[in-house]
Design an enzyme around this catalytic site. Structure first.
Site, PDB file in Angstrom:
ATOM      1  N   TYR A  27       0.907  -1.172   0.031  1.00 27.69           N
ATOM      2  CA  TYR A  27      -0.202   0.069  -0.097  1.00 27.69           C
ATOM      3  C   TYR A  27       0.747   1.148   0.117  1.00 27.69           C
ATOM      4  O   TYR A  27       1.902   1.238   0.737  1.00 27.69           O
ATOM      5  CB  TYR A  27      -0.650   0.054   1.276  1.00 27.69           C
ATOM      6  CG  TYR A  27      -2.016  -1.049   1.351  1.00 27.69           C
ATOM      7  CD1 TYR A  27      -2.772  -1.327   0.221  1.00 27.69           C
ATOM      8  CD2 TYR A  27      -2.106  -1.578   2.525  1.00 27.69           C
ATOM      9  CE1 TYR A  27      -3.609  -2.271   0.211  1.00 27.69           C
ATOM     10  CE2 TYR A  27      -3.144  -2.753   2.731  1.00 27.69           C
ATOM     11  CZ  TYR A  27      -3.659  -3.105   1.416  1.00 27.69           C
ATOM     12  OH  TYR A  27      -4.879  -3.853   1.556  1.00 27.69           O
ATOM     13  N   ARG A 216      -6.170   7.146  -8.615  1.00 28.05           N
ATOM     14  CA  ARG A 216      -5.235   6.019  -8.113  1.00 28.05           C
ATOM     15  C   ARG A 216      -5.692   4.781  -8.494  1.00 28.05           C
ATOM     16  O   ARG A 216      -7.061   4.955  -8.944  1.00 28.05           O
ATOM     17  CB  ARG A 216      -4.936   6.231  -6.871  1.00 28.05           C
ATOM     18  CG  ARG A 216      -6.327   6.028  -5.803  1.00 28.05           C
ATOM     19  CD  ARG A 216      -6.104   6.333  -4.414  1.00 28.05           C
ATOM     20  NE  ARG A 216      -5.366   5.044  -3.745  1.00 28.05           N
ATOM     21  CZ  ARG A 216      -5.672   3.981  -3.310  1.00 28.05           C
ATOM     22  NH1 ARG A 216      -7.130   3.890  -3.374  1.00 28.05           N
ATOM     23  NH2 ARG A 216      -4.863   3.138  -2.833  1.00 28.05           N
TER      24      ARG A 216
HETATM   25  C1  HEM Z   1      -9.872   0.699   1.021  1.00 27.72           C
HETATM   26  C2  HEM Z   1      -6.349   3.872   0.460  1.00 27.72           C
HETATM   27  C3  HEM Z   1      -9.507   7.277  -0.974  1.00 27.72           C
HETATM   28  C4  HEM Z   1     -13.205   4.427   0.458  1.00 27.72           C
HETATM   29  C5  HEM Z   1      -8.751   1.169   1.078  1.00 27.72           C
HETATM   30  C6  HEM Z   1      -7.405   0.500   0.991  1.00 27.72           C
HETATM   31  C7  HEM Z   1      -6.492   1.184   0.725  1.00 27.72           C
HETATM   32  C8  HEM Z   1      -6.829   2.555   0.677  1.00 27.72           C
HETATM   33  C9  HEM Z   1      -4.994   1.042   0.695  1.00 27.72           C
HETATM   34  C10 HEM Z   1      -7.126  -0.972   0.940  1.00 27.72           C
HETATM   35  C11 HEM Z   1      -7.506  -1.599  -0.268  1.00 27.72           C
HETATM   36  C12 HEM Z   1      -7.318  -3.089  -0.650  1.00 27.72           C
HETATM   37  O1  HEM Z   1      -6.459  -3.621  -0.007  1.00 27.72           O
HETATM   38  O2  HEM Z   1      -8.100  -3.804  -1.430  1.00 27.72           O
HETATM   39  C13 HEM Z   1      -6.740   4.996  -0.040  1.00 27.72           C
HETATM   40  C14 HEM Z   1      -5.898   6.319  -0.480  1.00 27.72           C
HETATM   41  C15 HEM Z   1      -7.048   7.014  -0.911  1.00 27.72           C
HETATM   42  C16 HEM Z   1      -8.343   6.669  -0.666  1.00 27.72           C
HETATM   43  C17 HEM Z   1      -4.272   6.171  -0.390  1.00 27.72           C
HETATM   44  C18 HEM Z   1      -6.667   8.480  -1.311  1.00 27.72           C
HETATM   45  C19 HEM Z   1      -5.689   8.920  -1.735  1.00 27.72           C
HETATM   46  C20 HEM Z   1     -10.523   6.765  -0.497  1.00 27.72           C
HETATM   47  C21 HEM Z   1     -11.744   7.758  -0.509  1.00 27.72           C
HETATM   48  C22 HEM Z   1     -12.712   6.768  -0.118  1.00 27.72           C
HETATM   49  C23 HEM Z   1     -12.048   5.354   0.052  1.00 27.72           C
HETATM   50  C24 HEM Z   1     -11.828   9.131  -1.143  1.00 27.72           C
HETATM   51  C25 HEM Z   1     -14.204   7.141  -0.011  1.00 27.72           C
HETATM   52  C26 HEM Z   1     -15.008   6.439  -0.356  1.00 27.72           C
HETATM   53  C27 HEM Z   1     -12.535   3.223   0.774  1.00 27.72           C
HETATM   54  C28 HEM Z   1     -13.016   2.052   1.410  1.00 27.72           C
HETATM   55  C29 HEM Z   1     -12.092   0.975   1.515  1.00 27.72           C
HETATM   56  C30 HEM Z   1     -10.952   1.391   1.074  1.00 27.72           C
HETATM   57  C31 HEM Z   1     -14.738   1.941   1.617  1.00 27.72           C
HETATM   58  C32 HEM Z   1     -12.511  -0.418   2.224  1.00 27.72           C
HETATM   59  C33 HEM Z   1     -12.541  -0.404   3.425  1.00 27.72           C
HETATM   60  C34 HEM Z   1     -13.015  -1.740   4.059  1.00 27.72           C
HETATM   61  O3  HEM Z   1     -12.738  -2.639   4.054  1.00 27.72           O
HETATM   62  O4  HEM Z   1     -14.275  -1.608   4.976  1.00 27.72           O
HETATM   63  N1  HEM Z   1      -8.280   2.542   0.685  1.00 27.72           N
HETATM   64  N2  HEM Z   1      -8.269   5.218  -0.232  1.00 27.72           N
HETATM   65  N3  HEM Z   1     -10.931   5.611  -0.131  1.00 27.72           N
HETATM   66  N4  HEM Z   1     -11.109   2.810   0.877  1.00 27.72           N
HETATM   67 FE1  HEM Z   1      -9.819   3.933   0.268  1.00 27.72          FE
END
Ligand code: HEM
Length: 327
Positions: A27, A216
């Site tokens: 990540y 991204r």
């Molecule tokens: C999951 C990073 C923006 C919602 C994740 C994961 C990472 C991450 C590393 C784990 C993914 C995986 O292994 O499959 C980031 C970064 C962001 C960003 C670096 C912006 C630069 C957002 C935004 C939202 C969001 C704007 C708004 C809805 C989620 C959700 C999950 C997730 C809902 C799944 C969490 C769960 O397991 O319940 N994100 N994210 N992300 N991200 Fe983000």
């Protein structure tokens, strides 16, 4: 111009956003400016924010059916209504710019005119008047693009997930998450908190200005060609995770799922629009591109166990990796 591959890639593979620049994956706050064309071994992608492909009608029909069955996939906290209108206007203007032969959008004061020839739509509506569009701004938006969308409010020095139309979630639920802070939304993700990835991402997003669009990618594996892997439908897709490793049809059933996520500061409301487009390609399809086959095999073999557990791929990643590296 894309480099010509030494094999004939299917249209799906030609535009597939293959997410791995190296043989290991960790990540990171992996954001980059939007709209940059990326060449891949099968073709290229990336010059547009909104991607319309041959599955446009099928995916919109699927979203409509999901929302009819389960309206909780769309959430809009009352204070986000102006942001939903802002998102609608931004998306329709972007579609018109990116697909000028099929889409037209004009605005005069609050009066708007939208034409979508792919759906045979020609509509007049008034910004701010929910009754002027079927489904209101967020509902209507979700009928025009293949992408899912979330809207984040910025207040109290934090971002809040306060609205969204998310029918193709990768193992989460907008109905559950709505109203949460950005940091809470990412609560279940391993590693990112101690590595400060999410706090840095939030700082970055809180400074984002209108017109500075970023994107991204994120990835996981999905059993069968299935877009709706939300928490709500887990009983339908979860059991496949236990059986696919021993299934001779593993290469056809198991799919690399890649999300292209755009991050946009909306100009009028100041909300952040998070646009998520999900792409699926089976291991059998991926294997048509030798460099992709080998790299995915290595990434899966090396992925740390806590990340594999979180992604829900632990029970079959070894079988997938072995097939990719030996086929
Ligand atoms: C999951 C990073 C923006 C919602 C994740 C994961 C990472 C991450 C590393 C784990 C993914 C995986 O292994 O499959 C980031 C970064 C962001 C960003 C670096 C912006 C630069 C957002 C935004 C939202 C969001 C704007 C708004 C809805 C989620 C959700 C999950 C997730 C809902 C799944 C969490 C769960 O397991 O319940 N994100 N994210 N992300 N991200 Fe983000």
């Amino acid at each position: 111009m894309s480099a010509t591959p030494s094999f004939l890639a299917s249209p799906r593979l030609q535009r597939f956003p293959y997410p791995f620049p190296q043989d290991t994956y960790r990540y990171s706050t992996n954001v980059e400016p939007a709209f940059r064309h990326v060449e891949t071994q099968a073709g290229g992608w990336g010059e547009r924010m909104l991607e319309i492909d041959a599955d446009y009608h099928a995916e919109l029909a699927e979203r409509r059916a999901i929302l009819e069955r389960d309206p909780s996939r769309m959430a809009l906290l009352e204070h986000m209504r102006p942001a939903a209108w802002d998102a609608l206007e931004t998306v329709l203007a972007t579609l018109a710019e990116e697909y000028p032969d099929q889409m037209e959008f004009t605005r005069s004061g609050r009066a708007c005119h939208w034409v979508n020839r792919l759906l045979d739509e020609d509509r007049h509506f008034v910004i701010g008047e929910d009754s002027s569009l079927p489904g209101g701004p967020l509902g209507y938006l979700s009928t025009q693009m293949q992408e899912d969308v979330a809207l984040l409010d910025q207040r109290e020095d934090a971002l809040w997930l306060d609205a969204g139309a998310i029918t193709f979630a990768a193992d989460w639920s907008v109905g559950f998450d709505v109203g949460m802070r950005f940091l809470e939304v990412h609560g279940p993700v391993p590693r990112v908190h101690e590595e400060q990835i999410i706090t840095r991402a939030q700082q970055f997003l809180m400074r984002l200005q209108p017109g500075q669009d970023y994107r991204r990618t994120n990835w996981t594996l999905t059993v069968d060609r299935r877009l709706d892997t939300s928490t709500e439908t887990y009983p339908e897709w979860g059991p496949g995770r236990a059986s696919v490793a021993d299934d001779p049809a593993l290469p056809e059933r198991l799919h690399l799922r890649v999300e292209v996520q755009h991050l946009v500061r909306l100009p009028r409301s100041g909300a952040i629009m998070f646009v998520i487009r999900t792409h699926l390609a089976s291991l059998a399809e991926i294997a048509a591109v030798p460099a992709w086959r080998e790299r995915l095999g290595r990434v899966l073999a090396e992925l740390p166990q806590d990340m594999a557990d979180y992604k829900g791929i632990s029970r079959y990643r070894d079988a997938a990796s072995a097939w990719l590296l030996n086929c």
